[in-house]
Design an enzyme around this catalytic site. Structure first.
Site, PDB file in Angstrom:
ATOM      1  CD  GLU A  69      -2.952   3.479  -5.500  1.00  0.00           C
ATOM      2  OE1 GLU A  69      -2.092   3.196  -4.665  1.00  0.00           O
ATOM      3  OE2 GLU A  69      -3.741   2.674  -5.972  1.00  0.00           O
ATOM      4  NE  ARG A  98      -4.304  -1.247   0.008  1.00  0.00           N
ATOM      5  CZ  ARG A  98      -4.443  -2.307  -0.802  1.00  0.00           C
ATOM      6  NH1 ARG A  98      -3.458  -2.662  -1.602  1.00  0.00           N
ATOM      7  NH2 ARG A  98      -5.575  -2.984  -0.819  1.00  0.00           N
ATOM      8  CG  HIS A 144      -3.164  -0.538  -6.788  1.00  0.00           C
ATOM      9  ND1 HIS A 144      -3.582   0.132  -5.663  1.00  0.00           N
ATOM     10  CD2 HIS A 144      -3.107  -1.844  -6.417  1.00  0.00           C
ATOM     11  CE1 HIS A 144      -3.779  -0.719  -4.673  1.00  0.00           C
ATOM     12  NE2 HIS A 144      -3.496  -1.939  -5.103  1.00  0.00           N
TER      13      HIS A 144
HETATM   14  C1  GLV Z   1      -4.953  -4.940  -4.063  1.00  0.00           C
HETATM   15  O1  GLV Z   1      -4.259  -4.006  -3.818  1.00  0.00           O
HETATM   16  C2  GLV Z   1      -5.500  -5.795  -3.059  1.00  0.00           C
HETATM   17  O2  GLV Z   1      -5.459  -5.451  -1.866  1.00  0.00           O
HETATM   18  O3  GLV Z   1      -6.027  -6.851  -3.436  1.00  0.00           O
END
Ligand code: GLV
Ligand code: GLV
Length: 338
Positions: free
Chosen positions: A272, A243, A290
């Site tokens: 983000e 993250r 991402h």
């Molecule tokens: C993506 O970032 C997830 O948490 O699956």
């Protein structure tokens, strides 16, 4: 006359793979926010008010206020392994089960982390730009020298399923030495991969590659900041597929500018989809939007796991991937299944 069982309603907050939608449609009335950008808050409140179950993406902020306004919800199924977009304690307090999609995306995310490691250390993106822009005139003995993996230290921060999947590839495929840090040591893992449990500062000092695999929690926010960059080797690379806020992005820009570390490759951002000023000007970073779990298989399976969780709850069965299992007793007490 044929009496139909009550059909519950599900609201899906964005277009998702057909696999999950088909499963949901077999057993429920399904509405989808069919746009490429996130659903505005007002619309989400409106749709949630008439839904029994919510299928959410990590872009939806499911906070206390939202949950209190939508106490009738039987489930919030997050299409992600991470769940930092949801106030889980608030949901538990209200008896609303929250589920995630662990298990089906480990390999895809580990593969993306590995892809980023390879791409940044062998300077693939820079080299591609060089060739495309017509600069390649002659083979040169020192053109785009990169770093190798064999015998190098990979530091894994957070030894969950994804961290273990990456360790397997790096130890067995690339011949790397594995260092890891986690709240608890995992002795079986150590024996299996000849890995070494160390504290974060030692991991940062010794690693040639550092890859982050922790969830976003108050204790992991800015886990990697100026102080940590200063501990890293000037030849080291940072990989982040966890993250964004786990890394202090402004400190990352400074560390890369000053060459405190050799490079970074990141799939997630602190705010983000906004980027810290200067990030895109750097030549020693690779940025992806991402997409670490974005393989056809992983995304299909994530949609199926989330859909199944919703159907499980509708039929009174405990879903497999409850983020907080303690919610289930409360759920049953509040909504006895007939
Ligand atoms: C993506 O970032 C997830 O948490 O699956
Ligand atoms: C490089 O292309 C080599 O043959 O060494």
């Amino acid at each position: 006359m044929f009496k139909q069982k009550k059909k519950y309603s599900v609201f899906v907050t964005r277009a998702i793979p057909e696999a999950g939608l088909q499963l949901l449609r077999k057993h429920a009335n399904v509405r989808v926010w069919n746009q490429t950008s996130p659903i505005p808050g007002k619309e989400l409140y409106r749709e949630a008010a008439r839904a029994d179950g919510l299928f959410t993406l990590l872009t939806e902020k499911i906070d206390k206020k939202f949950l209190r306004a939508n106490k009738h919800l039987k489930i919030v199924a997050n299409y992600a392994v991470g769940f930092d977009n949801i106030d889980v304690p608030a949901a538990t307090a209200l008896g609303i089960p929250v589920t995630n999609t662990p298990g089906v995306l480990n390999e895809a995310v580990a593969e993306h982390a590995l892809t980023l490691m390879c791409a940044i250390s062998r300077r693939i993106v820079e080299a591609d730009r060089y060739v495309r822009s017509g600069k390649y005139h002659s083979w040169q003995s020192m053109l785009f020298l990169g770093a190798d993996f064999f015998g190098k230290n990979l530091g894994i921060v957070g030894l969950g399923r994804i961290g273990i999947s990456l360790a397997r590839r790096a130890a067995q495929g690339l011949g790397m030495k594995i260092l890891y840090t986690d709240p608890r040591p995992n002795r079986e893992f150590e024996r299996h991969y000849d890995a070494e449990f160390v504290k974060l500062p030692e991991l940062l000092r010794r690693s040639d590659f550092v890859s982050l695999h922790v969830p976003l929690l108050p204790s992991t926010r800015h886990l990697i900041s100026a102080k940590q960059f200063a501990m890293m080797k000037p030849t080291a690379y940072l990989i982040n597929t966890s993250r964004g806020p786990v890394v202090d992005e402004k400190a990352l820009v400074r560390a890369l500018k000053k060459r405190l570390i050799a490079g970074a490759a990141i799939d997630v951002f602190e705010k983000e989809p906004r980027l810290a000023p200067g990030l895109t000007k750097l030549d020693n970073i690779i940025l992806t939007p991402h997409i670490a779990s974005a393989t056809v298989t992983a995304r299909d399976n994530m949609s199926l796991v989330a859909a199944q969780s919703i159907l499980d709850v509708f039929s009174g069965h405990r879903p497999k991937s409850l983020v907080d299992p303690a919610v289930w007793r409360k759920f049953l007490a509040a909504r006895p299944v007939s």
